[in-house]
Design a protein around this motif. Structure first.
Motif, PDB file in Angstrom:
ATOM      1  N   PRO A 105       0.825  -1.214   0.000  1.00  0.00           N
ATOM      2  CA  PRO A 105       0.000   0.000   0.000  1.00  0.00           C
ATOM      3  C   PRO A 105       0.859   1.264   0.000  1.00  0.00           C
ATOM      4  O   PRO A 105       1.962   1.287   0.563  1.00  0.00           O
ATOM      5  CB  PRO A 105      -0.822  -0.126   1.279  1.00  0.00           C
ATOM      6  N   ASP A 108      -0.492   4.150   5.140  1.00  0.00           N
ATOM      7  CA  ASP A 108      -1.056   3.344   6.222  1.00  0.00           C
ATOM      8  C   ASP A 108      -2.564   3.500   6.332  1.00  0.00           C
ATOM      9  O   ASP A 108      -3.181   2.911   7.221  1.00  0.00           O
ATOM     10  CB  ASP A 108      -0.406   3.736   7.556  1.00  0.00           C
ATOM     11  N   ASP A 109      -3.153   4.285   5.479  1.00  0.00           N
ATOM     12  CA  ASP A 109      -4.605   4.483   5.488  1.00  0.00           C
ATOM     13  C   ASP A 109      -5.290   3.142   5.221  1.00  0.00           C
ATOM     14  O   ASP A 109      -5.039   2.502   4.193  1.00  0.00           O
ATOM     15  CB  ASP A 109      -4.991   5.494   4.411  1.00  0.00           C
ATOM     16  N   PRO A 110      -6.178   2.677   6.131  1.00  0.00           N
ATOM     17  CA  PRO A 110      -6.841   1.373   5.916  1.00  0.00           C
ATOM     18  C   PRO A 110      -7.728   1.353   4.671  1.00  0.00           C
ATOM     19  O   PRO A 110      -8.070   0.271   4.180  1.00  0.00           O
ATOM     20  CB  PRO A 110      -7.669   1.191   7.200  1.00  0.00           C
ATOM     21  N   ASN A 111      -8.085   2.525   4.154  1.00  0.00           N
ATOM     22  CA  ASN A 111      -8.912   2.597   2.945  1.00  0.00           C
ATOM     23  C   ASN A 111      -8.087   2.925   1.700  1.00  0.00           C
ATOM     24  O   ASN A 111      -8.646   3.302   0.665  1.00  0.00           O
ATOM     25  CB  ASN A 111     -10.003   3.655   3.124  1.00  0.00           C
ATOM     26  N   GLU A 112      -6.755   2.782   1.812  1.00  0.00           N
ATOM     27  CA  GLU A 112      -5.868   3.094   0.690  1.00  0.00           C
ATOM     28  C   GLU A 112      -6.207   2.240  -0.539  1.00  0.00           C
ATOM     29  O   GLU A 112      -6.430   1.030  -0.428  1.00  0.00           O
ATOM     30  CB  GLU A 112      -4.419   2.839   1.104  1.00  0.00           C
ATOM     31  N   ASP A 140       0.031  -9.498   2.001  1.00  0.00           N
ATOM     32  CA  ASP A 140       0.903 -10.187   2.952  1.00  0.00           C
ATOM     33  C   ASP A 140       1.504 -11.398   2.245  1.00  0.00           C
ATOM     34  O   ASP A 140       0.821 -12.414   2.055  1.00  0.00           O
ATOM     35  CB  ASP A 140       0.111 -10.630   4.187  1.00  0.00           C
ATOM     36  N   SER A 150      -5.778 -10.421  -3.165  1.00  0.00           N
ATOM     37  CA  SER A 150      -6.464  -9.186  -3.526  1.00  0.00           C
ATOM     38  C   SER A 150      -6.329  -9.005  -5.034  1.00  0.00           C
ATOM     39  O   SER A 150      -5.445  -9.597  -5.669  1.00  0.00           O
ATOM     40  CB  SER A 150      -5.865  -7.989  -2.782  1.00  0.00           C
ATOM     41  N   GLN A 189     -11.987  -4.697  -1.807  1.00  0.00           N
ATOM     42  CA  GLN A 189     -11.261  -4.570  -0.546  1.00  0.00           C
ATOM     43  C   GLN A 189     -10.098  -5.554  -0.486  1.00  0.00           C
ATOM     44  O   GLN A 189     -10.090  -6.577  -1.187  1.00  0.00           O
ATOM     45  CB  GLN A 189     -12.213  -4.836   0.640  1.00  0.00           C
TER      46      GLN A 189
END
Length: 519
Positions: A105, A108-112, A140, A150, A189
């Motif tokens: 990513p 660190d934005d969880p919605n990146e 990961d 993803s 997501q």
């Protein structure tokens, strides 16, 4: 179709022509979804040329990630672009859980949504000429479960070091291996890649099957015409009893697979999307390979000429069972349905199903197949198969309960041997369920057309079921009785063999032309 001379890759399809056609094909994918409409539009543009149709299908299916991931704004912006299905890697093939491509990513934005993608992909169609790639990667790299994957839209500018991989089939396509090292956009997501992929893969099975069915529909009339005009010993070979018999058997099977495909489409907006799609990708495509190969042998040397579609289709057809995942994997997925299929007690509604086939078969209809609830598609509502066939009132002595009962005994014998998890038996039982469903399809072909000439299609499919059952029993050394095959009805005596055989191939005309009679 046009083949152009490319400085990098030699003789290939005209990708500019493909790009010009993608917008109208994808108009059937977004904002509304019309599975058959997209295939018919591709046929109109590319005339079922296997290389063009495969490139178009690969691009359209990869684009579907935007619809399946509900990224509608992006879907609108990128409609008409060329995409690739950049999933497989050389070391792992169709085992996507073992891929090594990584996604990092940008913050660190969880919605990146912005990621850097790095890895390698292998045997990817359109890759050098694509605008975007549908890429499966891991955020990961140490993860390995279903939530480890993803999916990303990666622009062409993030790819490099393309190397063309020459193939024996569809030689004017451009399949390559290449590297990815650049930005990509997360679709949906993180960790939902497999779910989106499964939504995309279900329609893809219909696309592959469509090409197989189209090749058969293209090749058999060509063989019939050739053998009706050629002269040997002062007569047309189609009038020789052995040649007519072989063509008659092939036509029965071709009509059956044609109907089976469009029957599946007629029910595709129902929970049977997955079950029928898997059956088409395995049983039907392997049957297409078999029909096309036998058709080449019957036709003889004419089929080996470069301009002949008979030999070309026979060779090219072998790519489709493996186009989006090996047919074996698809068949293994059916094993979990076996008990439910064989032991269903609900009574199928013949009148309702015949009405659905008369109204929907061969008609492009809008639906929401790509967004169907996965829980529903994994649990289709089966009905009592043998009871349904009995109530169809076949005018031949066919006992549908015999293969059903024997199939149950085989499964019980496998369980008693504690071998239910062995891939060999899971595959064989999956293929057996597909063949039983194909027998049901043959019965419905006869029922909806009212044409008694298709009774032999039923007999031939019943004998395929019996042959498979008996092979499972023999190879497994199971203490289960064999199933007796049936005798075909006598070969009809016809004045015009060509017209008769072409008439049997025209299942659409018999259903849509109003020639069917109610039973």
């Amino acid at each position: 179709m046009d083949i152009v001379k490319d400085r990098e890759f030699g003789d290939i399809i005209d990708y500019q022509r493909l790009r010009r056609g993608m917008m109208s094909v994808l108009d059937n994918v977004f904002p509304t979804f019309n599975l058959m409409g997209s295939m018919l539009e591709a046929t109109r543009l590319f005339r079922n040329n296997p290389s063009y149709m495969t490139a178009c299908a690969a691009s359209g299916l990869a684009y579907m990630m935007l619809v399946a991931g509900e990224e509608y704004e992006l879907a609108a912006d990128l409609k008409g672009k060329i995409f690739t299905l950049s999933w497989t890697e050389e070391h792992t093939g169709t085992d996507l859980l073992s891929i090594r491509t990584e996604a990092t990513p940008a913050s660190d934005d969880p919605n990146e949504k912005e990621f850097h993608i790095k890895g390698q992909k292998w045997l990817i169609n359109n890759s050098y000429h694509a605008d975007y790639h549908s890429v499966i990667a891991k955020v990961d790299p140490a993860a390995s479960g279903p939530r480890s994957l993803s999916i990303f839209a990666v622009p062409h500018s993030s790819t490099r070091n393309w190397e063309r991989l020459e193939t024996h089939v569809l030689r004017s396509m451009v399949l390559t291996k290449f590297e990815i090292d650049g930005p990509g956009i997360l679709i949906g997501q993180v960790g939902r890649g497999l779910e989106i992929l499964q939504r995309m893969a279900l329609p893809s099975k219909y696309h592959c099957a469509y090409m197989g069915v189209s090749m058969v529909a293209d090749s058999l009339p060509a063989a019939i015409d050739h053998l009706s005009s050629k002269n040997i010993f002062g007569d047309n070979p189609i009038r020789f009893s052995n040649v007519f018999r072989q063509l008659y058997n092939l036509v029965q099977q071709a009509a059956h697979i044609n109907f089976t495909f469009f029957r599946a489409l007629a029910f595709s907006d129902s929970p049977f999307l997955q079950f029928h799609g898997i059956m088409l990708k395995s049983w039907l495509l392997l049957k297409c390979n078999e029909i096309l190969s036998q058709n080449l042998l019957v036709t003889g040397s004419k089929g080996f000429l470069k301009e002949s579609n008979i030999g070309g289709n026979a060779i090219d057809s072998f790519v489709y069972p493996v186009f989006d995942g090996h047919y074996t994997l698809n068949t293994l997925l059916t094993y979990k349905h076996a008990r439910r299929y064989l032991e269903a007690t609900n009574q199928g509604d013949i009148t309702e199903r015949m009405a659905a086939l008369r109204d929907n078969a061969y008609i492009p209809l809008e639906g929401k197949q790509i967004l169907n609830n996965s829980r529903e598609t994994r649990h289709p509502p089966f009905f009592n198969y043998a009871d349904y066939v009995e109530r169809c009132e076949l005018p031949i002595a066919l006992d549908a309960s015999a293969p059903i009962n024997t199939s149950r005994q085989i499964i019980n014998a496998i369980q008693a041997r504690d071998a239910t998890h062995e891939p060999e038996y899971r595959y064989k039982i999956g293929m057996l369920i597909h063949n039983l469903e194909a027998l049901l399809s043959a019965v419905e072909l006869w029922k909806v057309t009212g044409n008694d000439h298709y009774l032999n299609a039923i007999v031939m499919q019943y004998n395929d079921v019996a042959k498979l059952i008996n092979r499972i029993i023999s190879e497994g050394y199971f203490d289960v009785p064999f199933v007796e095959p049936l005798r075909q009805l006598p070969l009809p005596a016809v004045e015009d063999p060509r017209a008769f055989l072409l008439g049997l191939l025209d299942v659409k005309g018999q259903i849509r032309g109003g020639s069917s009679r109610s039973r």
